[in-house]
Write an enzyme that holds these catalytic residues in place. Structure first.
Site, short mmCIF file in Angstrom:
data_model
loop_
_atom_site.label_atom_id
_atom_site.label_comp_id
_atom_site.label_asym_id
_atom_site.label_seq_id
_atom_site.Cartn_x
_atom_site.Cartn_y
_atom_site.Cartn_z
N THR A 138 -4.75 -4.17 -13.84
CA THR A 138 -3.92 -4.20 -12.63
C THR A 138 -2.73 -5.15 -12.74
OG1 THR A 138 -5.95 -3.77 -11.41
CG2 THR A 138 -4.04 -4.47 -10.12
N PRO A 140 1.11 -6.38 -10.44
CA PRO A 140 1.64 -6.42 -9.07
C PRO A 140 2.15 -5.05 -8.61
CG PRO A 140 2.39 -8.32 -10.29
CD PRO A 140 1.66 -7.47 -11.27
N GLY A 143 -1.76 -0.56 -9.45
CA GLY A 143 -3.20 -0.76 -9.30
C GLY A 143 -3.92 0.56 -9.50
N SER A 144 -4.07 1.30 -8.43
CA SER A 144 -4.69 2.62 -8.55
C SER A 144 -3.96 3.48 -9.58
CB SER A 144 -4.66 3.34 -7.20
OG SER A 144 -5.37 2.61 -6.25
N THR A 170 -10.76 -10.31 -13.10
CA THR A 170 -12.08 -10.91 -12.90
C THR A 170 -12.48 -11.65 -14.17
OG1 THR A 170 -12.71 -9.17 -11.35
CG2 THR A 170 -14.50 -10.38 -12.38
N GLY A 359 -27.04 -9.34 15.12
CA GLY A 359 -26.37 -10.10 16.17
C GLY A 359 -25.81 -11.42 15.67
N GLU A 383 -12.51 -1.08 -9.84
CA GLU A 383 -12.98 0.03 -10.69
C GLU A 383 -12.65 1.39 -10.05
OE1 GLU A 383 -13.36 -1.77 -13.61
OE2 GLU A 383 -14.74 -0.14 -14.05
N GLN A 387 -10.81 6.16 -2.51
CA GLN A 387 -9.91 7.31 -2.54
C GLN A 387 -9.70 7.81 -3.97
OE1 GLN A 387 -9.39 4.45 -0.73
NE2 GLN A 387 -9.91 5.45 1.19
C1 LIG Z 1 -11.64 -9.33 -6.43
C2 LIG Z 1 -10.95 -8.34 -7.28
C3 LIG Z 1 -11.28 -8.23 -8.62
C4 LIG Z 1 -10.59 -7.34 -9.43
N1 LIG Z 1 -10.89 -7.31 -10.77
C5 LIG Z 1 -10.09 -6.59 -11.59
C6 LIG Z 1 -10.23 -6.69 -12.99
O1 LIG Z 1 -11.10 -7.39 -13.51
N2 LIG Z 1 -9.36 -6.01 -13.76
C7 LIG Z 1 -8.39 -5.23 -13.23
O2 LIG Z 1 -7.64 -4.64 -13.98
N3 LIG Z 1 -8.24 -5.07 -11.91
C8 LIG Z 1 -9.08 -5.76 -11.07
N4 LIG Z 1 -8.90 -5.64 -9.71
C9 LIG Z 1 -7.88 -4.77 -9.19
C10 LIG Z 1 -8.43 -3.50 -8.55
O3 LIG Z 1 -8.96 -2.66 -9.52
C11 LIG Z 1 -7.29 -2.86 -7.76
O4 LIG Z 1 -7.02 -3.70 -6.67
C12 LIG Z 1 -7.63 -1.47 -7.30
O5 LIG Z 1 -7.70 -0.60 -8.40
C13 LIG Z 1 -6.63 -0.94 -6.30
O6 LIG Z 1 -5.33 -1.10 -6.72
P1 LIG Z 1 -4.26 -1.81 -5.78
O7 LIG Z 1 -4.84 -3.07 -5.34
O8 LIG Z 1 -2.97 -1.84 -6.48
O9 LIG Z 1 -4.16 -0.87 -4.55
P2 LIG Z 1 -3.17 0.37 -4.36
O10 LIG Z 1 -3.23 1.20 -5.57
O11 LIG Z 1 -1.87 -0.11 -3.91
O12 LIG Z 1 -3.91 1.13 -3.20
C14 LIG Z 1 -3.74 0.82 -1.81
C15 LIG Z 1 -4.47 1.85 -1.00
O13 LIG Z 1 -3.92 3.13 -1.28
C16 LIG Z 1 -4.90 4.02 -1.71
N5 LIG Z 1 -4.32 4.92 -2.69
C17 LIG Z 1 -3.64 4.61 -3.79
N6 LIG Z 1 -3.28 5.73 -4.46
C18 LIG Z 1 -3.78 6.76 -3.77
C19 LIG Z 1 -3.76 8.17 -3.94
N7 LIG Z 1 -3.19 8.76 -4.98
N8 LIG Z 1 -4.40 8.92 -3.02
C20 LIG Z 1 -5.00 8.34 -1.95
N9 LIG Z 1 -5.04 7.04 -1.74
C21 LIG Z 1 -4.44 6.25 -2.64
C22 LIG Z 1 -5.98 3.16 -2.29
O14 LIG Z 1 -7.23 3.81 -2.29
C23 LIG Z 1 -5.95 1.98 -1.37
O15 LIG Z 1 -6.71 2.27 -0.25
C24 LIG Z 1 -9.60 -6.52 -8.88
C25 LIG Z 1 -9.29 -6.60 -7.54
C26 LIG Z 1 -9.92 -7.51 -6.74
C27 LIG Z 1 -9.53 -7.62 -5.30
#
Ligand SMILES: Cc1cc2nc3c(=O)[nH]c(=O)nc-3n(C[C@H](O)[C@H](O)[C@H](O)COP(=O)(O)OP(=O)(O)OC[C@H]3O[C@@H](n4cnc5c(N)ncnc54)[C@H](O)[C@@H]3O)c2cc1C
Lengths: 406, 426
Positions: A138, A140, A143-144, A170, A359, A383, A387
């Protein structure tokens, strides 16, 4: 022959994990929820105690399952196996019942270990074996949409030079190694995305900060910058070739088939913890789940207990199925995503409902219920979010490409 | 070496299917022949290996988590799926209108040996050991065809199961012989009563012992094939116990009337009234004590859930095709997440329901306690069977509401989950 009970041979590992969870994790659970960013040193002792165990006997770390697939000497053709993936799922469930945050920060059991186990060559296995590996995908701005990462790796003689920023890593502070996703040719799309092993202290790698979180506070979540970070050429996992768009990326995505059921297992463990505690608390009010009679009759809280139990059981069985398929070499991408989608949402719903039904007790810090309701939320995010799992499932069911169903 | 009875049964089924003219009628002779050949090859294979592995494992087999049906179960599944699609699916709408199954469908099922297969060889049938898991697989396929017709066909099969599980030697012999006397003999268990929050363990129907007879009084609801049944197995409170009684259709005091319902109309549901019906002492199913009524309830729940899983799978298949073909706003509607995710959810919840049912059935088969597992299965099925039904209609839009598409009927059928108790036994 259809049977859905846990075989006897896997019970010892689950019992061991359960003992660790109850005797080791629970007593320090609240302590490290409060002392965020303090390494739970108690875990070192635990690691030492279990260092001698073979991979498949591990307590449920990420490393175990992925390697289980490559070992099958004892397997007769046509025989059904209950192996490493299933024992990992069982172990993780128990440990997560103890504390998800502590489980996530167990030395040597990071998500990066799963990636290494899945794709590393012999030489890399030897070099990185026994080390603790985090996973950094991930960024900035990605992510997804992990194919949109901007971190780059440029070959310079016998070194790769990495540039970019990774967030939410992590174990990013504590692990020995970090498996970093980067592109070796940013104009070539996802096919050019490769994973690289970066050792802690590599020149140009810098830990920028640790994030403060809602839950799993025992686990560190780091922001790491790579500024002309040089690593040996042999630290690239897999091939240097830029294969066809689907093939190369599919390789790195494969790890998820193993890790998603593990996250599902975590959700099942923490939800079971909440449900068990809720049941104990409700028993004091003479409320108990009842089986065998009218399914809709009884006090609301009683009916709810049973309903949640049914949901949890459905999630558990789907997760076991995904692990069973992996153990028996049946492709399980669909089931792995189904298990995570179902278990993570059920896990979150149960822990939240348990707070509500308990409660004031549930909401207060004297009990762990409120903590579990915070811990469980992450399991529906990392992971692959809920969605993203649904996308995987739907695309497979409907025969859609990612360009069609986005 | 004796041929494996299930395999023999499976072959029998296939042969019956191939020779019944059904295959010809539906233009699937070729596939039917292939199936028979496949089955025959499998038979040779199995015999060479000393029978079906699943069936002849040593007495204390190593237990494993396993989701693989035995080869004979797989064969049964394939055959029944074909029967479900080609016969039940076709007849379902007429049965729905007619408030009961067409006689020819019942006869075909009889010719295929559904009841025969439910009766182990040791009891004169063509089946193997009594197997709730095999029945779960069978019920899912029948439900895949049509839940109402599936229920109708399973009713006498369930009566056979109840006789086998609970009857005295005499009762078993007598009841099974009656069920086998003609290709399809209608008979039905009756547990449910017309009351909200009905608890099958506490029926209002009462039985009293009066010298040589029992006198029964009460009312049973949504009895499958009520008007056709030759006899019923009726649950009633006898002292503190709940027991089943064999009640002949033509006993004085027995009256039956159709009970039209939202769905499952093709199952021929009816209200059964017992006003001081006297039955002989031998009509009490089972020995004087040790009757396990909870098992009757639990296996009933599992049968309904298995039928619902099958019907849910029919919904899933239907909406996958329909929605992939349906274009709106310039592209297939499945390109939209709210459509695609609804379909994904159907698949996920269906899998959960199925596995809950399988686990409970496998426990029943192994002699493990399974009341809790059957209860959880019923709870999950009550929640999600209906969700699948309603989403199935939603996914077709206006067409989903029109009877031309079967999802309209399936919606009505699937609301039976969480309502039906008893009547069937896995
Ligand atoms: C505590 C913690 C530990 C983590 N550990 C790791 C790690 O070890 N290594 C690592 O690489 N990452 C790690 N992550 C990152 C994590 O995998 C991402 O936060 C996650 O994959 C979501 O990406 P994003 O935060 O960019 O959200 P976004 O991708 O911006 O998503 C925001 C929202 O939009 C939705 N969305 C996005 N795209 C779509 C789509 N095409 N269709 C429908 N809905 C969509 C998502 O489901 C979500 O609800 C960690 C995150 C946290 C909070």
């Amino acid at each position: 022959m259809i049977d859905l009970e846990i075989p006897k041979k896997l019970r010892p590992i689950a019992e061991l994990a359960s003992a660790v969870a109850a005797g080791y994790f629970r007593p320090i659970s609240r302590k490290y929820d409060r002392a965020e960013h303090t390494y739970p040193k108690e875990l070192d002792l635990l690691q030492a105690a279990f260092a001698g165990l073979s991979n498949t006997d591990r307590l449920g770390g990420a490393g175990a399952a992925a390697t289980a697939g490559s070992k099958d000497a004892a397997r007769a053709p046509g025989e059904v196996v209950n192996g490493g993936n299933m024992s990992t799922v069982l172990g993780i469930t128990e440990l997560a019942w103890g504390d998800v945050g502590l489980l996530l920060t167990m030395p040597g059991q990071g998500l990066g270990n799963a990636a290494i186990a899945a794709v590393a060559n012999e030489e890399q296995r030897a070099r990185f074996g026994g080390k603790w590996a985090a996973m950094a995908i991930t960024e900035p701005e990605a992510g997804s949409d992990s194919a949109a990462i901007r971190t780059t790796a440029r070959l310079d003689g016998e070194h790769w030079v990495l540039n970019g920023e990774k967030i939410y890593v992590t174990c990013g502070e504590r692990a020995d190694l970090i498996v970093v996703w980067a592109s070796i040719a940013p104009d070539r799309g996802r096919a050019a995305i490769k994973s690289f092993v970066v050792e802690r202290g590599a020149p140009g790698m810098q830990l920028l900060r640790l994030d403060k979180k809602m839950g799993i506070r025992a686990s560190d979540t780091a922001v790491i910058a790579f500024d002309d970070c040089r690593i040996p050429r042999a630290n690239l996992l897999g091939s240097e070739e830029i294969a066809s768009a689907t093939k190369g990326f599919a390789g790195v995505m494969k790890t998820f088939d193993n890790t998603r059921p593990m996250v599902a297992a975590m959700a099942i463990g923490v939800a079971r913890a909440a449900l068990e505690r809720l049941r104990e608390l409700l028993a004091k009010a003479d409320l108990a789940p009842r089986y065998g009679g009218a399914i809709h009759a009884g006090a609301h809280a009683e009916v709810e207990l049973v309903r949640m139990e049914a949901e949890l059981e459905a999630a558990r069985l789907i997760t076991l199925k995904a692990a069973w398929m992996a153990d028996n070499r049946v492709p399980n991408s669909l089931e792995a995503s189904m298990s995570k989608a179902k278990a993570a949402r059920v896990g979150n719903a149960i822990t939240l409902r348990a707070v509500e039904l308990a409660g004031a007790l549930g909401y207060g810090e004297d009990e762990l219920l409120e903590k579990w309701a915070r811990d469980s939320k992450i399991l529906d995010i990392f992971e692959g979010t809920q969605q993203i799992q649904m996308l995987v499932v739907a695309r497979r069911l409907l025969g859609k490409r990612s360009s069609e169903l986005r | 070496m004796a041929a494996n009875p299930v395999l023999k049964g499976g072959l029998r089924l296939l042969n019956a299917f191939a020779s019944s003219g059904l295959a010809e009628r539906y233009g699937v002779e070729e596939q039917a022949r292939e199936l028979v050949e496949r089955a025959a090859r499998l038979g040779v294979d199995l015999l060479a290996r000393g029978g079906d592995r699943g069936a002849s494992e040593p007495s204390a087999p190593k237990r494993r988590f396993d989701l693989t049906p035995t080869e004979s179960q797989e064969l049964l599944r394939t055959t029944m799926r074909r029967f479900a699609l080609e016969v039940l699916r076709e007849a379902a709408d007429d049965a729905d209108v007619a408030l009961g199954p067409p006689a020819e469908v019942l006869e075909m099922a009889g010719e295929l040996g559904l009841v025969e297969l439910a009766i182990p060889e040791a009891h004169g049938g063509a089946g193997e050991e009594r197997s709730p898991v095999t029945t779960a697989l069978l019920a899912e396929e029948l439900g895949y065809g049509d839940m109402a017709l599936g229920a109708a066909l399973l009713a006498p099969v369930s009566v056979a199961h109840l006789a086998l599980d609970h009857g005295t030697d005499d009762q078993r012999r007598d009841l099974l012989a009656r069920l086998r006397a003609e290709p399809f003999v209608a008979a039905s268990a009756a547990l449910l009563e017309p009351r909200p929050l009905f608890d099958p363990r506490r029926p209002s129907t009462r039985a009293r012992r009066l010298g040589d007879v029992y006198r029964l009084r009460g009312e049973k609801s949504l009895v499958i094939l009520a008007e056709r049944a030759r006899f019923f197995l009726v649950s009633a409170k006898l002292g503190k116990e709940t027991r089943l009684f064999v009640v002949e259709r033509d006993r004085p005091g027995v009256s039956v009337r159709p009970e039209p319902t939202m769905g499952l109309r093709g199952a021929g549901l009816g209200r059964l009234e017992l006003s001081d019906v006297e039955v002989p002492a031998g009509a009490l199913l089972g020995e004087a004590d040790g009757f396990d009524h909870q098992r009757v309830v639990d296996l009933g729940r599992l049968a309904w859930s298995a039928l619902a899983v099958g019907q849910g799978r029919a919904v899933l298949d239907y909406v996958k095709t329909y929605c992939n073909d349906r274009v709106a706003f310039g592209e297939p509607i499945t390109n939209r997440q709210s459509v695609a995710f609804m379909i994904a959810d159907i698949a996920i919840e269906l899998e959960g329901m199925r596995l809950l049912g399988w686990r409970a059935a496998a426990r029943a088969e192994r002699g493990d306690p399974f009341t809790r597992e059957a209860h959880l299965c019923a709870v999950q099925s009550a929640a999600y069977a209906m969700k699948i039904g309603t989403d199935g209609v939603q996914l077709l839009g206006g067409s989903g509401y029109i009877r031309e598409h079967p999802v309209e009927r399936w919606y009505r059928h699937l609301r039976a989950a969480g309502v039906m108790e008893g009547g069937l036994s896995l």
